[in-house]
Design a protein around this motif. Structure first.
Motif, PDB file in Angstrom:
ATOM      1  N   ALA A  11       0.837  -1.207   0.000  1.00 15.58           N
ATOM      2  CA  ALA A  11       0.000   0.000   0.000  1.00 15.58           C
ATOM      3  C   ALA A  11       0.864   1.246   0.000  1.00 15.58           C
ATOM      4  N   HIS A  12       0.389   2.266  -0.701  1.00 14.37           N
ATOM      5  CA  HIS A  12       1.149   3.506  -0.786  1.00 14.37           C
ATOM      6  C   HIS A  12       0.206   4.680  -0.546  1.00 14.37           C
ATOM      7  N   GLN A  13       0.759   5.690   0.146  1.00 16.35           N
ATOM      8  CA  GLN A  13      -0.045   6.822   0.603  1.00 16.35           C
ATOM      9  C   GLN A  13      -0.835   7.492  -0.531  1.00 16.35           C
ATOM     10  N   ALA A  14      -0.192   7.709  -1.686  1.00 16.53           N
ATOM     11  CA  ALA A  14      -0.865   8.429  -2.777  1.00 16.53           C
ATOM     12  C   ALA A  14      -2.092   7.659  -3.260  1.00 16.53           C
ATOM     13  N   PHE A  54      -9.193  21.769   2.882  1.00 21.35           N
ATOM     14  CA  PHE A  54      -8.213  22.701   3.482  1.00 21.35           C
ATOM     15  C   PHE A  54      -7.233  23.182   2.416  1.00 21.35           C
ATOM     16  N   LEU A  55      -6.731  22.244   1.604  1.00 13.96           N
ATOM     17  CA  LEU A  55      -5.792  22.631   0.538  1.00 13.96           C
ATOM     18  C   LEU A  55      -6.436  23.694  -0.356  1.00 13.96           C
ATOM     19  N   GLY A  56      -7.697  23.476  -0.726  1.00 17.94           N
ATOM     20  CA  GLY A  56      -8.393  24.426  -1.589  1.00 17.94           C
ATOM     21  C   GLY A  56      -8.525  25.788  -0.922  1.00 17.94           C
ATOM     22  N   GLY A  75       4.329  16.893  -2.539  1.00 15.81           N
ATOM     23  CA  GLY A  75       3.400  15.866  -2.066  1.00 15.81           C
ATOM     24  C   GLY A  75       2.057  16.103  -2.725  1.00 15.81           C
ATOM     25  N   THR A  76       2.120  16.234  -4.041  1.00 16.62           N
ATOM     26  CA  THR A  76       0.983  16.642  -4.868  1.00 16.62           C
ATOM     27  C   THR A  76      -0.171  15.665  -4.792  1.00 16.62           C
ATOM     28  N   GLY A  77       0.140  14.371  -4.842  1.00 18.05           N
ATOM     29  CA  GLY A  77      -0.898  13.348  -4.906  1.00 18.05           C
ATOM     30  C   GLY A  77      -1.346  13.128  -6.336  1.00 18.05           C
ATOM     31  N   ILE A  78      -2.137  12.084  -6.510  1.00 16.71           N
ATOM     32  CA  ILE A  78      -2.682  11.767  -7.831  1.00 16.71           C
ATOM     33  C   ILE A  78      -3.672  12.877  -8.196  1.00 16.71           C
ATOM     34  N   VAL A 100       5.613  18.549  -6.988  1.00 14.43           N
ATOM     35  CA  VAL A 100       6.660  17.565  -6.674  1.00 14.43           C
ATOM     36  C   VAL A 100       6.016  16.362  -5.993  1.00 14.43           C
ATOM     37  N   ASP A 101       6.335  15.170  -6.464  1.00 14.24           N
ATOM     38  CA  ASP A 101       5.921  13.947  -5.771  1.00 14.24           C
ATOM     39  C   ASP A 101       6.922  12.866  -6.163  1.00 14.24           C
ATOM     40  N   TYR A 102       7.011  11.813  -5.374  1.00 12.38           N
ATOM     41  CA  TYR A 102       7.951  10.735  -5.708  1.00 12.38           C
ATOM     42  C   TYR A 102       7.246   9.441  -6.078  1.00 12.38           C
ATOM     43  N   ASP A 103       5.920   9.491  -6.189  1.00 12.27           N
ATOM     44  CA  ASP A 103       5.174   8.273  -6.483  1.00 12.27           C
ATOM     45  C   ASP A 103       5.076   8.071  -7.989  1.00 12.27           C
ATOM     46  N   VAL A 105       2.947   6.502  -9.718  1.00 10.43           N
ATOM     47  CA  VAL A 105       1.585   6.637 -10.244  1.00 10.43           C
ATOM     48  C   VAL A 105       1.244   8.121 -10.428  1.00 10.43           C
ATOM     49  N   VAL A 106       1.716   8.956  -9.511  1.00  9.49           N
ATOM     50  CA  VAL A 106       1.505  10.402  -9.675  1.00  9.49           C
ATOM     51  C   VAL A 106       2.240  10.870 -10.935  1.00  9.49           C
ATOM     52  N   LEU A 107       3.469  10.396 -11.104  1.00  6.93           N
ATOM     53  CA  LEU A 107       4.253  10.749 -12.298  1.00  6.93           C
ATOM     54  C   LEU A 107       3.504  10.354 -13.573  1.00  6.93           C
ATOM     55  N   LEU A 129      10.888  14.585  -1.276  1.00  9.45           N
ATOM     56  CA  LEU A 129      10.921  15.807  -0.452  1.00  9.45           C
ATOM     57  C   LEU A 129      12.262  15.981   0.267  1.00  9.45           C
ATOM     58  N   ARG A 130      12.877  14.851   0.636  1.00  4.90           N
ATOM     59  CA  ARG A 130      14.142  14.941   1.382  1.00  4.90           C
ATOM     60  C   ARG A 130      15.284  15.483   0.526  1.00  4.90           C
ATOM     61  N   ASP A 131      15.100  15.456  -0.809  1.00  3.97           N
ATOM     62  CA  ASP A 131      16.151  15.902  -1.727  1.00  3.97           C
ATOM     63  C   ASP A 131      15.895  17.373  -2.086  1.00  3.97           C
ATOM     64  N   VAL A 154       1.118  19.591   2.127  1.00  2.78           N
ATOM     65  CA  VAL A 154      -0.195  19.211   2.645  1.00  2.78           C
ATOM     66  C   VAL A 154      -0.297  17.689   2.698  1.00  2.78           C
ATOM     67  N   ALA A 155      -0.431  17.182   3.907  1.00  5.70           N
ATOM     68  CA  ALA A 155      -0.537  15.741   4.184  1.00  5.70           C
ATOM     69  C   ALA A 155       0.682  14.966   3.675  1.00  5.70           C
ATOM     70  N   ILE A 156       1.852  15.491   3.892  1.00  4.27           N
ATOM     71  CA  ILE A 156       3.085  14.794   3.496  1.00  4.27           C
ATOM     72  C   ILE A 156       4.077  14.672   4.650  1.00  4.27           C
ATOM     73  N   HIS A 158       3.922  13.981   7.708  1.00  4.68           N
ATOM     74  CA  HIS A 158       3.800  12.827   8.620  1.00  4.68           C
ATOM     75  C   HIS A 158       4.384  11.561   7.988  1.00  4.68           C
ATOM     76  N   ALA A 159       4.738  11.620   6.700  1.00  2.00           N
ATOM     77  CA  ALA A 159       5.427  10.483   6.078  1.00  2.00           C
ATOM     78  C   ALA A 159       6.950  10.621   6.210  1.00  2.00           C
ATOM     79  N   ILE A 160       7.403  11.679   6.870  1.00  2.00           N
ATOM     80  CA  ILE A 160       8.842  11.885   7.088  1.00  2.00           C
ATOM     81  C   ILE A 160       9.136  11.610   8.567  1.00  2.00           C
TER      82      ILE A 160
HETATM   83  C1  LIG Z   1      -1.994  12.078   1.140  1.00  2.00           C
HETATM   84  S1  LIG Z   1      -1.251  12.611  -0.359  1.00  2.00           S
HETATM   85  C2  LIG Z   1      -1.630  14.342  -0.313  1.00  2.00           C
HETATM   86  C3  LIG Z   1      -1.950  14.960  -1.664  1.00  2.00           C
HETATM   87  C4  LIG Z   1      -2.257  16.454  -1.641  1.00  2.00           C
HETATM   88  N1  LIG Z   1      -1.134  17.221  -1.096  1.00  2.00           N
HETATM   89  C5  LIG Z   1      -3.487  16.749  -0.816  1.00  2.00           C
HETATM   90  O1  LIG Z   1      -3.329  17.045   0.374  1.00  2.00           O
HETATM   91  O2  LIG Z   1      -4.609  16.661  -1.331  1.00  2.00           O
HETATM   92  C6  LIG Z   1       0.485  12.643   0.059  1.00  2.00           C
HETATM   93  C7  LIG Z   1       1.419  12.639  -1.129  1.00  2.00           C
HETATM   94  O3  LIG Z   1       2.753  12.850  -0.654  1.00  2.00           O
HETATM   95  C8  LIG Z   1       3.613  12.043  -1.411  1.00  2.00           C
HETATM   96  N2  LIG Z   1       4.848  11.809  -0.652  1.00  2.00           N
HETATM   97  C9  LIG Z   1       4.983  11.170   0.538  1.00  2.00           C
HETATM   98  N3  LIG Z   1       6.277  11.178   0.925  1.00  2.00           N
HETATM   99  C10 LIG Z   1       6.960  11.840  -0.036  1.00  2.00           C
HETATM  100  C11 LIG Z   1       8.336  12.187  -0.212  1.00  2.00           C
HETATM  101  N4  LIG Z   1       9.248  11.842   0.701  1.00  2.00           N
HETATM  102  N5  LIG Z   1       8.685  12.879  -1.322  1.00  2.00           N
HETATM  103  C12 LIG Z   1       7.758  13.236  -2.255  1.00  2.00           C
HETATM  104  N6  LIG Z   1       6.461  12.937  -2.145  1.00  2.00           N
HETATM  105  C13 LIG Z   1       6.059  12.253  -1.054  1.00  2.00           C
HETATM  106  C14 LIG Z   1       2.834  10.776  -1.669  1.00  2.00           C
HETATM  107  O4  LIG Z   1       3.345  10.085  -2.798  1.00  2.00           O
HETATM  108  C15 LIG Z   1       1.438  11.328  -1.878  1.00  2.00           C
HETATM  109  O5  LIG Z   1       1.185  11.558  -3.242  1.00  2.00           O
END
Ligand SMILES: C[S@@+](CC[C@H](N)C(=O)[O-])C[C@H]1O[C@@H](n2cnc3c(N)ncnc32)[C@H](O)[C@@H]1O
Length: 265
Positions: A11-14, A54-56, A75-78, A100-103, A105-107, A129-131, A154-156, A158-160
């Motif tokens: 499973a992946h966050q995006a 919230f993003l909007g 952390g754009t998302g799909i 910017v995203d690293y997934d 599927v987003v690409l 994001l770390r780069d 936005v919502a990214i 917490h994945a760090i």
């Molecule tokens: C929950 S989605 C949020 C999408 C959008 N920002 C929103 O809030 O509607 C989080 C996104 O962050 C991306 N992401 C998570 N860790 C990342 C990282 N280290 N570098 C780049 N993207 C990352 C995921 O691939 C996912 O697309």
């Protein structure tokens, strides 16, 4: 594994977020992870909608009230309804947005993000994001770092994990933009979830997801905004941030996500 391949059995966050928002770009592992998380935290679907709303509102505020014309959305998302450039360009068509995203599927769907209003421009960077050096270097081709930029995380974050020092990452990004720039963050929060639910979600993410999620307290989220003045109402649950009638997520619930916007001094 090459950059274009990805493991759909994990499973992946995006893709999980896409499923929660009613999208089609997700796999059985993503859906199973969401079903398991809904057992632990039934308000997860509300949280996804509230976060997107919230993003909007944040982007509308930045474009309409703060005069921002440049966005770095990490952390754009799909792509789904209300992508950052669509919200911003509806108000100011000349807005420039770098995603910017690293997934992978987003690409694969990034072309949807590249359909800009002709008066503005968008770009997409496939990066982690770390780069930050890589992100800032590439983003500088479209964005003018001599003028204010809104950095949206936005919502990214917490994945760090703490071991990757998310505070230093945010500081490097904000150091690259001038005074009058903005930072917008939403973040899974401790203090908003009871400790059993929080531990359940964090443990589940560690077992079933590619990223382990780290919830942070209101104080920890506020620390990301060092060097900025928080826009009222400060750090609140995302659904409470500058609510506009008719745009908040429908129905009762609690997102368990902190959200805020700050202006760089
Ligand atoms: C929950 S989605 C949020 C999408 C959008 N920002 C929103 O809030 O509607 C989080 C996104 O962050 C991306 N992401 C998570 N860790 C990342 C990282 N280290 N570098 C780049 N993207 C990352 C995921 O691939 C996912 O697309």
């Amino acid at each position: 594994m090459s950059k274009t391949e990805f493991d759909t059995s994990v499973a992946h966050q995006a893709r999980m977020y896409d499923y929660l928002l009613g999208g089609k770009d997700n796999y059985a592992a993503d859906r199973a992870a969401i079903e398991a998380q809904l057992e632990i935290f039934p308000d997860l679907a509300f949280a996804a909608l509230a976060n997107r709303a919230f993003l909007g509102r944040a982007v509308r505020y930045l474009a309409a009230e703060a005069g921002i014309r440049q966005f770095l959305d990490i952390g754009t998302g799909i792509p789904t309804a209300g992508n950052t450039h669509q919200v911003a360009q509806e108000i100011t068509p000349e807005s420039r947005v770098v995603y910017v995203d690293y997934d992978p599927v987003v690409l694969a769907h990034a072309r949807a993000l590249l359909i800009s209003h002709e008066a503005g421009a968008t770009d997409y960077i496939d990066a982690d994001l770390r780069d930050t050096g890589n992100i800032l270097g590439q983003a500088g081709q479209l964005l003018d770092f001599g003028e204010p930029v809104a950095v949206t995380l936005v919502a990214i974050l917490h994945a760090i994990p703490d071991s990757d020092d998310p505070y230093a990452i945010v500081a490097r990004l904000m150091d690259a933009v001038p005074a009058g720039s903005y930072l917008a963050i939403s973040h899974m929060g401790t203090g908003l979830l009871d400790s059993e639910t929080r531990r359940g979600l964090e443990a589940h993410s560690g077992r079933a997801m590619q990223q382990r999620l780290t919830a942070r307290s209101r104080e920890q989220v506020t620390r990301f905004f060092a060097g900025t003045d928080l826009v009222p109402p400060g750090v609140v649950r995302v659904e409470e941030w500058r609510q506009e009638p008719g745009t908040a997520a429908d129905g009762p619930g609690s997102s368990a996500l902190w959200g805020a916007v700050g202006r760089k001094r």
